[in-house]
Design a protein around this motif. Sequence first.
Motif, PDB file in Angstrom:
ATOM      1  N   SER A   1       1.018  -1.340  -0.070  1.00 15.63           N
ATOM      2  CA  SER A   1       0.112  -0.109   0.045  1.00 15.63           C
ATOM      3  C   SER A   1       0.665   1.339   0.051  1.00 15.63           C
ATOM      4  O   SER A   1       0.580   2.325  -0.711  1.00 15.63           O
ATOM      5  CB  SER A   1      -0.956   0.041   1.153  1.00 15.63           C
TER       6      SER A   1
ATOM      7  N   ASP B   1      -6.293  -0.826  -4.373  1.00 20.86           N
ATOM      8  CA  ASP B   1      -5.695  -1.367  -3.389  1.00 20.86           C
ATOM      9  C   ASP B   1      -6.825  -2.377  -2.723  1.00 20.86           C
ATOM     10  O   ASP B   1      -7.724  -2.234  -1.866  1.00 20.86           O
ATOM     11  CB  ASP B   1      -5.283  -0.413  -2.289  1.00 20.86           C
ATOM     12  N   GLU B   2      -6.406  -3.741  -2.892  1.00 23.67           N
ATOM     13  CA  GLU B   2      -7.269  -4.800  -2.842  1.00 23.67           C
ATOM     14  C   GLU B   2      -8.766  -4.694  -2.831  1.00 23.67           C
ATOM     15  O   GLU B   2      -9.545  -4.584  -2.028  1.00 23.67           O
ATOM     16  CB  GLU B   2      -7.064  -5.021  -1.175  1.00 23.67           C
TER      17      GLU B   2
HETATM   18 MG   LIG Z   1      -2.437  -2.853   2.344  1.00 25.40          MG
END
Ligand SMILES: [Mg+2]
Length: 229
Positions: A43, A169-170
């Motif tokens: 991240s 992000d995910e």
């Molecule tokens: Mg992360």
Amino acid sequence: MSLLRAEGLTKSFGRTHALDGAGITIREGEVVAVMGPSGSGKSTLLHCLAGILPPDSGTVHYRDHSGSDRELTSMNDGERSELRRTEFGFVFQFGQLVPELTCLENVALPLRLSGMKRKDAERAAKDWMARLEVDAVADQRPGETSGGQGQRVAVARALVTGPKVIFADEPTGALDSLNGERVMHLLTTAARETGAAVVLVTHEPRVAAYSDREVVVRDGRSRDVEFAR
Ligand SMILES: [Mg+2]
Ligand SMILES: Nc1ncnc2c1ncn2[C@@H]1O[C@H](COP(=O)(O)OP(=O)(O)OP(=O)(O)O)[C@@H](O)[C@H]1O
């Protein structure tokens, strides 16, 4: 030719070295999966790459729509946020939609912020919602949708401005596998149609399978895993 290129990124939070010389290259229109264990710096890398977080050292070069090379860390805050608004799109794990607005207003918001008239912005937003198969929830608020619908609304919002890069992000982290596959299928199909590159952070090999290429992050360092699918 590279669209986005980071080199030698370092970033510390107190005594934690989140990034320790990470680099990554994103070419126009490609879908790159960023993988690696929890806490490895994925991240942080994405945030530095997108100009959300300034690295302690290292460079991030971006080739903008006019073909000019821009170095993100030497831009001021205003220039960086302008770049994010006009050339980048974002999808996070939990949609981060504005709860007080309807889903349609959420998708139209980036266009409204760029000064587009409400009618035109909502027409474009409707079109993207149809492509993401969420036109049925246009008048509902984000809290009144399912997790999968909310993420597809977030994807529509990321795509509506015609960005060159989508940072995700995910994006399927909070979804079951069926809904996750649907989000990934629609996201990557739309990105390929519009020519947007996707930087996709994920833990799940099943999600990474939608990418052209993988980059593995370990202990704040990244390594390109070059292979054709
Ligand atoms: Mg992360
Ligand atoms: N704002 C912050 N303040 C303090 N430490 C942070 C901050 N952000 C990240 N870190 C630390 O930096 C390291 C890398 O974090 P990062 O969030 O980039 O990892 P990640 O690979 O995305 O992990 P996950 O897969 O769990 O999301 C971790 O040790 C984390 O605790």
